[in-house]
Every structure is written in C-alpha cells, then in structure tokens.
Design a protein around this motif. Structure first.
Motif, short mmCIF file in Angstrom:
data_model
loop_
_atom_site.label_atom_id
_atom_site.label_comp_id
_atom_site.label_asym_id
_atom_site.label_seq_id
_atom_site.Cartn_x
_atom_site.Cartn_y
_atom_site.Cartn_z
N VAL A 78 0.73 -1.32 -0.02
CA VAL A 78 -0.06 -0.03 -0.04
C VAL A 78 0.95 1.32 -0.05
O VAL A 78 1.70 1.35 0.65
CB VAL A 78 -0.74 0.01 1.25
N GLY A 79 0.35 2.21 -0.75
CA GLY A 79 1.16 3.52 -0.96
C GLY A 79 2.55 3.27 -1.70
O GLY A 79 3.04 4.30 -1.95
N GLN A 80 2.86 2.23 -2.27
CA GLN A 80 3.90 1.93 -3.21
C GLN A 80 3.33 1.40 -4.44
O GLN A 80 3.80 2.07 -5.54
CB GLN A 80 5.17 1.02 -2.39
N GLU A 81 2.87 0.24 -4.26
CA GLU A 81 2.36 -0.42 -5.90
C GLU A 81 0.95 -0.12 -5.93
O GLU A 81 0.34 -0.18 -6.89
CB GLU A 81 2.66 -1.93 -5.49
N THR A 82 0.11 0.55 -4.81
CA THR A 82 -1.22 0.83 -5.11
C THR A 82 -1.67 1.75 -4.04
O THR A 82 -1.29 2.07 -3.17
CB THR A 82 -2.20 -0.39 -4.88
N ASN A 83 -2.76 2.39 -4.30
CA ASN A 83 -3.49 3.40 -3.46
C ASN A 83 -4.67 3.06 -3.34
O ASN A 83 -5.42 2.93 -4.30
CB ASN A 83 -3.20 4.92 -3.83
N PHE A 84 -5.47 3.34 -2.17
CA PHE A 84 -6.84 2.73 -2.11
C PHE A 84 -7.86 4.19 -2.02
O PHE A 84 -7.35 4.96 -1.37
CB PHE A 84 -7.31 1.90 -0.87
N SER A 85 -9.08 4.01 -2.47
CA SER A 85 -10.02 5.51 -2.31
C SER A 85 -10.36 5.39 -0.84
O SER A 85 -9.91 4.27 -0.17
CB SER A 85 -11.22 5.11 -3.07
N SER A 86 -10.86 6.46 -0.46
CA SER A 86 -11.14 6.37 1.03
C SER A 86 -12.06 5.41 1.45
O SER A 86 -12.35 4.78 2.50
CB SER A 86 -11.61 7.99 1.29
N GLY A 87 -13.06 5.07 0.40
CA GLY A 87 -14.02 3.99 0.73
C GLY A 87 -13.24 2.71 0.81
O GLY A 87 -13.95 2.08 1.92
N GLN A 88 -12.53 2.44 0.00
CA GLN A 88 -11.76 1.07 0.10
C GLN A 88 -11.08 1.06 1.30
O GLN A 88 -11.00 0.02 2.04
CB GLN A 88 -10.89 0.81 -1.20
N ALA A 89 -10.40 2.26 1.66
CA ALA A 89 -9.50 2.03 2.71
C ALA A 89 -10.34 1.79 4.02
O ALA A 89 -10.06 1.07 5.00
CB ALA A 89 -8.64 3.63 3.04
N GLN A 90 -11.62 2.58 4.10
CA GLN A 90 -12.32 2.14 5.11
C GLN A 90 -12.85 0.90 5.40
O GLN A 90 -13.05 0.31 6.44
CB GLN A 90 -13.60 3.03 5.15
N ARG A 91 -13.18 0.13 4.09
CA ARG A 91 -13.29 -1.32 4.49
C ARG A 91 -12.28 -2.09 4.64
O ARG A 91 -12.51 -3.00 5.56
CB ARG A 91 -13.98 -1.74 2.88
N ILE A 92 -10.89 -1.66 4.34
CA ILE A 92 -9.61 -2.39 4.86
C ILE A 92 -9.90 -2.27 6.42
O ILE A 92 -9.59 -3.22 7.13
CB ILE A 92 -8.52 -1.75 4.21
N ALA A 93 -10.15 -1.09 7.07
CA ALA A 93 -10.00 -0.99 8.22
C ALA A 93 -11.20 -1.52 8.75
O ALA A 93 -11.15 -2.29 10.02
CB ALA A 93 -10.26 0.36 8.66
N ILE A 94 -12.30 -1.71 8.38
CA ILE A 94 -13.42 -2.64 8.89
C ILE A 94 -12.87 -4.22 8.93
O ILE A 94 -13.07 -5.04 9.91
CB ILE A 94 -14.61 -2.59 8.03
#
Ligand SMILES: Nc1ncnc2c1ncn2[C@@H]1O[C@H](COP(=O)(O)OP(=O)(O)OP(=O)(O)O)[C@@H](O)[C@H]1O
Length: 566
Positions: free
Chosen positions: A450-466
């Motif tokens: 994360v942050g090197q090979e890809t970046n997530f949208s805020s909605g996707q980041a929220q689902r990763i946090a979930i």
C-alpha cells in the motif's frame, strides 16, 4: 579516554616547532662558525618531526574512534528510550502534539547531540591544550617572545566575550523560532491538498510566513551587532597585525642581542597558530550551545507523559461497559464532565451532540487514548486502566475517521491487530468487509504494498479498516460514523460490511449525522461534555437539543420544526 588522547595530541602539536628551532639553530651555528652543517643531527630532527606527526594522527584517530563508538552507543540508547517512551504515551497525546516537534526531537536533535559526544571532547581538549602547549614552548624559548606571541589575545578574547554574553539564551530563542518554522511547515504540507482544493493557500501559508518572518527579524536583530564585534575581534588577530607585533618586536630583541632570529621565527609561527586554535574553541562553544538546546528538547521528549501499564491479565465478566462519573480535560478545555452511562452487551449505542460536545473524546477514552482525570471506565467490572494494553485491544477495536493504512502489504495491513492470523482468516475478513474483489484484482493481490504499488480510495481504505476490526474480532467496537459515509459511491458496500461488523458486538458509535442512527438501541445526547439525555430515537424526539440536531439536518418535518420553535 577520548579526552586523554586528545590532550596528548595537543601536547604533540609543539613537536614541529621544537624541530624548527633545533634545525634552525644547527643551520645558524654552521653559518656563523662557517662549518659544515651537522646533517645527521638535522635528519634526526626531521625523523622526529615525521614520527610525531604520524603518532599525532594515530592518537587523534584513536580518540575520535573512542568518542564515535560512545556516540553510537549513547544515541542508540537515547533513541530507544525516546521511542519506548513515545510508544507508551497516551494515543491522544500524538494528535495534540506538534508533528514538527516530535520529528525534530527524535531525528534532528539526537543527530545534533552527535557533536556533543563524538567531537566536542576531542576538539575542545585539543583546542585548549594545543595553544597552551605552544605558548608554554614560546615562553621556554624566551619569556619576552612568549609575551609578544600572546599580546593580541586579550583584545580578541575581550571583544569575543562581549559578543557571546547572552549566547545561551539567544540560542534557545533561535531554536524556538526554528521549531516554530519547522512545525508550521509540516502543518502546511500536511494539509496542502485540502488547502489547495479550497483555494485558501494564502491563509494557510500565513502561519508559516509569520513564523519565518519572526525568525528572520530575530536573527537580524541578534546578528547585526555581532558582525561588528566579530570584525573587530578578527582584525585584532589578523596575520598582518600578528606579524607586525612579533616580527617588529622580535627584530628589536634580536638587535639588542637578547634572542636569535630562529627564536623569533618559531614564536612568530606560534603567534599565528594560537588564534586559530581559539577560534576552533569559539566554534565549538557555538556547536555546544546548539547541542545543549537539542539535548534539552530530547530530555523533554523523554518526559512525555505515559499511561500507567499493568502486566497482570484481568478476568472481566462479560463485555458490559460502564462509564462511571468520568471527567477529562485537555488542559483548560473540559471535554467530559461527570459522564456516566452503560453499554449493555450486544447493543449499539450512539453518541450524538453538537460539534465539540465531546463525542470523540468520550468514545476514545474507552480505547485509552487518554485516561480520565477522574472517574473510571470498566469492562465486565474490570477497570480498563488495570488491563494490559494487549488485553484491552483484544477487547476493544476501533474504526476511526482516518483509516490510516501503513506502507506494508495489504495482508499485513488487515492483520495489523492480529499478526498471527492465517492467510485464510485475512481473506475471510476481506470478503466480509466487501473489499476482497478489489484486492484480488491487484497485480500482487494481498501482497501488494500500500502506498507504493497501489493506493486505495477512501471508501476502500475504510473497508480495509473494517476488515482489520473484523479480524481482531473484539467484542467491543468503537465506530466513527463519519467513516461509514465518507464515500457515497461505496456507501452500500460499507453499510453491508458494517452490519456484519456490528453483529453480536457491544458497539459505541460516534454519530455525526443523527438521521443515520435512528435504529440504534440507545442514543446518548452530549452537550458541552455532559450527558444531557439518553434513550431511543422515539423517546428523545421531544428533547430540544435532539430536535435541534435533527432540524439542522432538515430531516424534521416543517411542522416539527415549527412546533419546536413555538
Ligand atoms: N487534542 C485536543 N487538544 C485540545 N483540545 C481538544 C483536543 N481534542 C478535542 N479538544 C476539545 O475538546 C472538546 C471536545 O472535542 P471532541 O472532538 O471530543 O468533540 P466532538 O463532539 O467529537 O466534535 P466533532 O463532532 O466536531 O468531531 C472541544 O472543545 C475540542 O475543542
């Protein structure tokens, strides 16, 4: 040991002058007696010169090695102590603490102390012993030449001492200015995207501009008079001045038959050397002041408040959460005042209230972002302050407004709270959090950084946090409701993920939108840090603040609002 070796190298500095005088005497003797030069004796002195030079280099190298080893050990120790201290600081401390200040203390200041440990002992001792040994040698040649060699020094020292009068205070003041500049710069760059998007660069930039202007005004006022003093001090030890004193005075002494020309030559060279040693010392005093100020800030970082830690694992009876007369203030700002409520097991409770009413603070006290100033919070009858941190975070998980993904693989990001989780468990959590498809579509899948090979949208980041919270599988969950609706495009997926997450847990929701919590088991209305009322949505519709919160969202019918206003 470094200091002893440095002192030895300072004494060895007089060897070239002894060799010069001796070789000069041999040449002069041959010249005046019209005999052949004793070349064996000359070579002996040349060898002495070369050997002492080599020994001196070796001794300095050894001294610097000793101090550099000490520096590596001490810096590592200080870094470890600082990081250990910071890792035990209340989580709330980080949000309230200036990022620039922490960065400066942990990175720059510890590096600055390098001067203090690795160089200062060797350089200062050398800078003191070398001129003393040289001047001592000049006096052994002839006391009158010795006086000439140091004649300009009192003027230089007098002017310099005047300049340095309030150096300590000024250095601390300069450092405060620089810290402010650094902090405002970090602030500015951290928020640059938002600031640019809203076209308010000028305003945000102003704090940095003001800090930079403050520094330049302070620096100009401090340095301008120093430049005049520094010119005068420099003139008093300028080479022409020293040559005039030593060669002029020395020639008169040679004419009187008191000393030989070689003596004058040797003491003149010494006179030229002494000021540069003193200047090294003055430079070191400056570096020492800076390092001293850095050491002070590192000490302050080492005094960061820490949360008392308990090692004994507790045995809570269930997951009922009780806030018992909890109060908390950020300095003078009271954020929670005598707050008492209970979260019954497997219920969803929402905290609502106007902005600044204390919702986030009160919810995050349950995750020990800070400890209450008074009162206590219990889980299953056990005070959370008496639980070891690892036990607390097995009991309480949180999904905050800013999901904070780390620069590591997606898998490690999901397993952050449970590094021992199997790959299958991580995948299962990702599936439940409705983020599996997006991760599987990445070229490296769950191994993508994360942050090197890809970046997530805020909605996707929220689902990763979930997914992260699902994997921790803590029975108690703190949920910042703003998280759930920050990304309208994926709102349905987030809703699904959240409904799975809250199932069978004791949940505390920080609610920013009253309309979204109508179905929760219990609503707590906060007003200026106090519990104003509790109940279900239907029970609270008559509560003036609750009605106002709803009205502000234009969800009340016009008749409701009119009723409220009447
Ligand atoms: N880190 C902090 N340092 C100092 N004061 C703070 C800090 N965080 C919050 N406060 C103050 O504490 C009070 C409660 O803030 P808190 O963020 O808990 O309210 P909130 O109801 O969650 O607000 P919002 O809905 O705007 O997020 C406010 O007066 C706020 O200014």
């Amino acid at each position: 040991m470094g200091k002893v070796l440095a002192g030895l190298s300072g004494v060895l500095a007089i060897a070239p002058y002894i060799a010069l005088v001796k070789i000069g005497e041999l040449l002069l003797q041959a010249y005046t007696t019209d005999t052949a030069v004793d070349s064996d004796a000359v070579w002996r002195y040349v060898f002495l010169l070369i050997n002492t030079f080599a020994v001196r280099l070796f001794v300095i190298g050894l001294a610097l090695s000793v101090t550099h080893f000490a520096d590596v050990k001490i810096s590592t120790l200080i870094r470890e102590m600082t990081l250990h201290r910071l890792s035990h600081a209340p989580l709330g401390w980080f949000s309230s603490t200036n990022a620039g200040r922490i960065r400066k203390a942990v990175h720059d200041d510890i590096a600055q102390i390098h001067t203090l440990i690795a160089h200062q002992p060797v350089d200062v001792i050398q800078a003191i012993i070398t001129p003393l040994a040289l001047v001592g040698f000049a006096f052994t040649i002839d006391w009158r030449l010795g006086i000439l060699a140091v004649a300009a020094i009192p003027i230089y020292l007098g002017v310099t001492a005047r300049m340095m009068r309030d150096m300590g205070e000024k250095t601390v003041e300069m450092d405060l200015h620089l810290t402010r500049v650094s902090a405002t710069m970090v602030e500015f760059f951290t928020g640059i995207s938002v600031v640019k998007a809203f076209g308010t660069v000028g305003k945000a930039h102003k704090r940095y501009q003001d800090a930079a202007d403050g520094f330049s005004q302070f620096y100009e006022a401090w340095v301008t008079p120093m430049l005049r003093g520094s010119s005068l001090a420099g003139a008093s030890i300028a080479i022409p001045v020293l040559l005039a004193i030593n060669l002029g005075g020395g020639s008169l002494m040679v004419a009187s038959g008191w000393v030989s020309p070689i003596d004058v030559l040797a003491t003149t060279l010494i006179a030229l050397m002494v000021p540069s040693s003193i200047e090294v010392l003055a430079g070191m005093v400056w570096a020492y002041q800076l390092a001293g100020a850095a050491a002070l800030r590192v000490t302050q970082a080492l005094e960061t408040p820490v949360l008392p830690q308990s090692d004994s694992v507790q045995n809570p009876q269930g997951n009922r959460v009780v806030f018992d007369a909890v109060s908390f203030a950020y300095g003078e700002t009271v954020a929670a005042r005598d707050v008492s409520f209970t979260l019954e097991e497997n219920t969803v409770t929402a905290l609502v209230g106007p902005s600044g009413s204390g919702k986030s603070t009160i919810a995050m006290l349950l995750a020990r972002f800070n400890d209450p100033d008074s009162g206590r919070i219990t889980i299953g009858g056990v005070d959370i302050a008496s639980m070891p941190t690892h036990q607390l975070y097995r009991q309480v998980a949180f999904v905050l407004q800013d999901p904070q993904l780390c620069r590591m693989s997606v898998r490690d990001n999901i397993a952050l709270g449970r590094p021992d989780a199997s790959f299958e468990q991580v995948v299962a959590a990702a599936r439940k959090a409705q983020i599996y498809e997006a991760i599987a579509a990445l070229p490296q899948g769950f191994d993508t950084i994360v942050g090197q090979e890809t970046n997530f949208s805020s909605g996707q980041a929220q689902r990763i946090a979930i997914a992260r919270a699902l994997l921790i599988d803590a029975p108690i969950l703190i949920l910042d409701e703003a998280t759930a609706f920050a990304d309208p495009e994926s709102e349905a997926e987030i809703q699904n993920a959240l409904s799975l997450l809250v199932e069978g847990r004791t949940v505390l929701v920080i609610a920013h939108r009253p309309e979204s919590i109508a179905g929760v088991d219990r609503i707590i209305i906060l007003d200026q840090g106090e519990v104003s009322a509790c109940g279900r949505h239907e029970d609270l519709l008559d509560h003036p603040l609750y009605r106002k919160l709803w009205a502000s969202r234009q969800r009340l019918t016009p008749s409701d609002v009119n009723e409220e206003n009447s």
